[in-house]
Every structure is written in C-alpha cells, then in structure tokens.
Enzyme design. Structure first.
Site, PDB file in Angstrom:
ATOM      1  CG  LEU A  15      -7.514  -7.072  13.785  1.00 35.42           C
ATOM      2  CD1 LEU A  15      -6.872  -6.926  15.151  1.00 35.42           C
ATOM      3  CD2 LEU A  15      -6.717  -6.263  12.751  1.00 35.42           C
ATOM      4  CB  SER A 108      -9.433  -4.020   2.457  1.00 35.26           C
ATOM      5  OG  SER A 108      -8.268  -3.243   2.348  1.00 35.26           O
ATOM      6  CB  SER A 109      -9.128   1.492   2.583  1.00 32.29           C
ATOM      7  OG  SER A 109      -7.889   1.091   3.101  1.00 32.29           O
ATOM      8  CB  CYS A 110      -6.174  -2.125  -0.608  1.00 25.90           C
ATOM      9  SG  CYS A 110      -6.830  -3.772  -0.574  1.00 25.90           S
ATOM     10  CE1 TYR A 137      -7.608  -9.197   1.597  1.00 27.46           C
ATOM     11  CE2 TYR A 137      -7.345  -6.836   1.312  1.00 27.46           C
ATOM     12  CZ  TYR A 137      -7.811  -7.908   2.039  1.00 27.46           C
ATOM     13  OH  TYR A 137      -8.499  -7.695   3.217  1.00 27.46           O
ATOM     14  CE  LYS A 141     -11.447  -9.191   1.647  1.00 25.24           C
ATOM     15  NZ  LYS A 141     -12.436  -9.875   2.487  1.00 25.24           N
ATOM     16  N   PRO A 164     -13.281  -1.108   5.784  1.00 26.02           N
ATOM     17  CG  PRO A 164     -12.438  -2.871   7.066  1.00 26.02           C
ATOM     18  CD  PRO A 164     -13.341  -2.554   5.900  1.00 26.02           C
ATOM     19  CB  THR A 165      -9.152   2.931   7.309  1.00 24.19           C
ATOM     20  OG1 THR A 165      -7.897   3.437   6.928  1.00 24.19           O
ATOM     21  CG2 THR A 165      -9.275   2.920   8.838  1.00 24.19           C
ATOM     22  CG  HIS A 180      -1.578  -5.082   8.024  1.00 27.06           C
ATOM     23  ND1 HIS A 180      -2.384  -6.133   8.363  1.00 27.06           N
ATOM     24  CD2 HIS A 180      -1.864  -4.792   6.734  1.00 27.06           C
ATOM     25  CE1 HIS A 180      -3.125  -6.460   7.318  1.00 27.06           C
ATOM     26  NE2 HIS A 180      -2.841  -5.674   6.320  1.00 27.06           N
ATOM     27  NE  ARG A 210      -0.719   2.342   3.711  1.00 24.53           N
ATOM     28  CZ  ARG A 210      -0.098   2.893   2.662  1.00 24.53           C
ATOM     29  NH1 ARG A 210      -0.191   4.189   2.444  1.00 24.53           N
ATOM     30  NH2 ARG A 210       0.610   2.149   1.837  1.00 24.53           N
TER      31      ARG A 210
HETATM   32  O1  GFB Z   1       0.590  -2.009   6.773  1.00 28.38           O
HETATM   33  P1  GFB Z   1       1.238  -2.310   5.489  1.00 28.38           P
HETATM   34  O2  GFB Z   1       1.954  -3.596   5.370  1.00 28.38           O
HETATM   35  O3  GFB Z   1       0.149  -2.265   4.369  1.00 28.38           O
HETATM   36  O4  GFB Z   1       2.290  -1.151   5.164  1.00 28.38           O
HETATM   37  P2  GFB Z   1      -0.493  -1.271   3.267  1.00 28.38           P
HETATM   38  C1  GFB Z   1       2.007   0.217   5.310  1.00 28.38           C
HETATM   39  C2  GFB Z   1       3.265   1.061   5.079  1.00 28.38           C
HETATM   40  O5  GFB Z   1       4.164   0.841   6.177  1.00 28.38           O
HETATM   41  C3  GFB Z   1       4.046   0.741   3.818  1.00 28.38           C
HETATM   42  C4  GFB Z   1       5.480   0.623   5.684  1.00 28.38           C
HETATM   43  O6  GFB Z   1       4.491   1.944   3.251  1.00 28.38           O
HETATM   44  C5  GFB Z   1       5.229  -0.083   4.351  1.00 28.38           C
HETATM   45  O7  GFB Z   1       6.368  -0.015   3.513  1.00 28.38           O
HETATM   46  N1  GFB Z   1       6.276  -0.145   6.662  1.00 28.38           N
HETATM   47  C6  GFB Z   1       7.356   0.315   7.335  1.00 28.38           C
HETATM   48  C7  GFB Z   1       6.072  -1.428   7.053  1.00 28.38           C
HETATM   49  N2  GFB Z   1       7.884  -0.640   8.096  1.00 28.38           N
HETATM   50  C8  GFB Z   1       7.104  -1.736   7.956  1.00 28.38           C
HETATM   51  C9  GFB Z   1       7.148  -3.048   8.518  1.00 28.38           C
HETATM   52  O8  GFB Z   1       8.041  -3.414   9.305  1.00 28.38           O
HETATM   53  N3  GFB Z   1       6.149  -3.901   8.153  1.00 28.38           N
HETATM   54  C10 GFB Z   1       5.148  -3.534   7.289  1.00 28.38           C
HETATM   55  N4  GFB Z   1       4.196  -4.413   6.976  1.00 28.38           N
HETATM   56  N5  GFB Z   1       5.114  -2.304   6.699  1.00 28.38           N
HETATM   57  C11 GFB Z   1      -1.921  -3.396   2.958  1.00 28.38           C
HETATM   58  C12 GFB Z   1      -2.432  -4.162   1.766  1.00 28.38           C
HETATM   59  O9  GFB Z   1      -1.292  -2.296   2.422  1.00 28.38           O
HETATM   60  O10 GFB Z   1      -2.937  -2.890   3.804  1.00 28.38           O
HETATM   61  C13 GFB Z   1      -3.604  -4.982   2.057  1.00 28.38           C
HETATM   62  O11 GFB Z   1      -1.356  -4.875   1.226  1.00 28.38           O
HETATM   63  C14 GFB Z   1      -4.635  -4.321   2.947  1.00 28.38           C
HETATM   64  O12 GFB Z   1      -4.180  -5.332   0.842  1.00 28.38           O
HETATM   65  C15 GFB Z   1      -4.004  -3.680   4.146  1.00 28.38           C
HETATM   66  O13 GFB Z   1      -5.391  -3.369   2.244  1.00 28.38           O
HETATM   67  C16 GFB Z   1      -4.972  -2.918   5.010  1.00 28.38           C
HETATM   68  O14 GFB Z   1      -1.375  -0.258   3.929  1.00 28.38           O
HETATM   69  O15 GFB Z   1       0.551  -0.693   2.357  1.00 28.38           O
END
Ligand code: GFB
Length: 313
Positions: A15, A108-110, A137, A141, A164-165, A180, A210
């Site tokens: 990406l 990453s912001s995590c 992860y 980082k 990055p966010t 994501h 987010r």
């Molecule tokens: O984007 P995401 O997978 O990553 O999930 P994080 C963000 C939020 O969206 C969570 C919700 O609260 C998920 O439960 N969500 C709702 C979903 N529906 C969906 C879906 O269909 N798919 C996904 N994936 N989420 C990641 C980290 O965290 O972010 C990494 O695990 C990294 O380490 C990345 O930092 C940027 O923001 O929670």
C-alpha cells in the site's frame, strides 16, 4: 535528495510502497530501485547484505512489512513479530554498513499504549501496556524505531521513523479475513449490493474510533520527511481527525449506494478504543494532509472497481 539519487523503496508493491513509487516517479526521480519479494526476501540476512553492498543506494524508504487488520494480527502473532523484526534488523543494519545517506523507517500508530492520552503524542511511546491484539507487531515496530535511534546515536546514521495512522487507498489488501476495516467495508458493501443482501455484518461494536489517512498523502509526507526532518524518535503522520467505525460504515454505505442494514458482531474484537494521533510535530515542521476522508474513499472505490473490471475483462 537530488533527482538522480539512487533511492531504494523496500516494499514497493504494498500500500505505502506503491504510493511512494508513484509519488517519486511523478516528482521526476529517475533512479528508483525496487525488488519483488521473490527477488529479495528481506528476512534473509545474507541476501539483504549482498543487495546493499552491490547496489549501494543513497536513500532508503523502508515500507516493507508484514501487515494486516485486527484479526490477522490477533491470530498470526508469530509471523507478525518475526517477519517485521527480521526485515527491520536486516535492512537497517545493511543500510548502515553500505553507508546509506538517509533512511526512513515506517511504523504504525499501534506502537503507542492502548490507553494513551488522546490525541497521542510521540512522547507516549513506552508509557503503558499495548493493545494485546497487535502486541507482536507493535513490539517489532518499536524495536525498529530503537534500531534507527541507536544507529543514529552510535554511528551517526541519519535514520528517521514515521508513524502513520490507519492508512487506506489503491493497492490495499481487500481480503476479508486479513484486511483492515476500510477496504473490508468497501468490499462487503459492494458485494452485498450486487447480491441484494439485506444486511452487512461488521466486526465489534462499531464504537471504536480510528483516524484514516489516504495513502497518497502518506507518500507525500514521507517525501517531505526525507527532505526536511532529521531527529531521533517517532514522528506521527495523520489527519488529526477521527471517526467511529459505525460512522465510517455509514459513510461507506452512502458512497457505495448500499441500501441494506448494518449489523455489528460483538463477538469479534474491537481492539484499541481510540487511536487519534497528535500531528502537531509534523504540522510545525510544515506538512499537513490534503485529501478528505470522503475524497480518499471515493478514489479507493474507483480504483477497486477498475481492478474488478480488469479481472473480468
Ligand atoms: O482496521 P482494523 O482491522 O485494525 O480494525 P485496528 C479497526 C476496527 O474496525 C476494529 C472494526 O474495531 C474492528 O473490529 N471492524 C468492523 C472491522 N468491521 C470490520 C471488518 O470487516 N474488518 C476489519 N478488519 N475490522 C490494526 C492493527 O488495528 O491497525 C495493526 O492490528 C495496525 O497492528 C493497523 O496498527 C493500522 O486499527 O484495530
């Protein structure tokens, strides 16, 4: 960074890396060095050392990483910590040995504590426990930032770290298990629309918030930082605005035209309750994001639809 400098983009198919490649090409940089994963496995120390010794790049953008959404992180922790530690250690050490002029390490912001004060300042690093779903992860980082800072301190290397966010845009991963949230929601709603499905199921409660940055803005920020920033420690890159997952879903619903219902599956994890970056350090340096969330989602949607058309052609 002059236009003929040799610039290595590690992870140019991902990406961020692909956006960087587009950005540098459009800015007239002529000597861009890229390798596919098949040509160069960045987890292999000898291969990475030989590559750097042979090529001697002037600048390095370290955008190669094992990344994924909340479920991929929570279920494949071993791969997330191993791959990212190896990539960072090999690339950063080899860049030092090969006399690279400047390296930008992407994190990453995590990396910040789960309950960090919002908006999250760079000084929050290591101030509390991490979010368990992405701890492996995040630790890799954090180690990469420390590598850059230690090489700067001991060897005088100009290595910097951008945090990055949550990013999105063309070339994102749209696989529903490992992606994501933003690409997942786009795909889920487009497919539901096509099948006339009455509802789309989202993960978690929809209450987490987010911050989303369009990847072309991220590439622009990377170039800006490479040209204008040289300090140890992380520097945040974001928009300074966040949105709840529920509101994001409502926006994507509007932009895709999907008419059905949204259902939240609270058996799936929410992750960090809020992750809004304080971007004042970067703003003070002279950079800010320029693409609105709506605009960014529309560009991503158009890209995704054009890919789907290509596949069916
Ligand atoms: O984007 P995401 O997978 O990553 O999930 P994080 C963000 C939020 O969206 C969570 C919700 O609260 C998920 O439960 N969500 C709702 C979903 N529906 C969906 C879906 O269909 N798919 C996904 N994936 N989420 C990641 C980290 O965290 O972010 C990494 O695990 C990294 O380490 C990345 O930092 C940027 O923001 O929670």
């Amino acid at each position: 960074m002059h236009k003929h400098a040799k610039i290595y983009i590690a992870g140019h198919r991902g990406l961020v890396g692909s956006a960087l490649l587009r950005k540098l090409e459009s800015e007239g940089y002529t000597n861009l060095l890229v390798k596919t994963h098949k040509e160069l496995d960045l987890r292999q120390q000898d291969a990475v050392q030989s590559f750097f010794q042979n090529e001697k790049p002037d600048y390095v953008f370290l955008a190669a990483a094992k990344v994924g959404g909340i479920l991929a992180n929570a279920s494949h922790g071993a791969q997330f910590i191993y791959d990212n530690l190896m990539i960072a250690a090999n690339v950063i050490h080899s860049a030092y040995e090969a006399g690279v002029t400047k390296l930008l390490n992407l994190g990453s912001s995590c990396i910040y504590p789960k309950y960090a004060e919002q908006p999250i300042r760079e000084t929050s690093l290591l101030g509390g426990v991490l979010e368990p779903t992405n701890q492996p992860y995040a630790l890799a980082k954090i180690a990469a930032i420390e590598l850059c800072d230690s090489y700067r301190k001991q060897y005088g290397c100009d290595f910097i770290s951008a945090m990055p966010t949550n990013l999105f845009g063309p070339n994102d991963n749209f696989d529903l298990q490992s992606s994501h949230v933003l690409p997942a929601l786009l795909r889920k709603m487009l497919e539901a629309q096509e099948k006339n499905a009455p509802s789309v199921t989202l993960w978690g409660t929809g209450t987490p918030k987010r911050e989303f940055l369009f990847v072309d803005d991220m590439a622009d920020a990377c170039l800006f930082l490479m040209q204008n920033f040289s300090e140890p420690g992380p520097i945040n890159v974001g928009t300074g605005k966040d949105i709840s997952i529920r509101d994001l879903a409502i926006l994507i619903k509007e932009l895709t035209g999907y008419q059905g219902e949204l259902i939240f599956d609270s058996s799936k994890p929410d992750g960090t309750p809020r992750k809004l970056l304080d971007v004042s350090k970067l703003a003070n340096a002279g950079w800010q994001a320029s693409t609105s969330l709506r605009q960014g989602i529309l560009s991503t949607l158009n890209w995704y639809l054009s890919q789907a058309e290509l596949e069916h052609a």
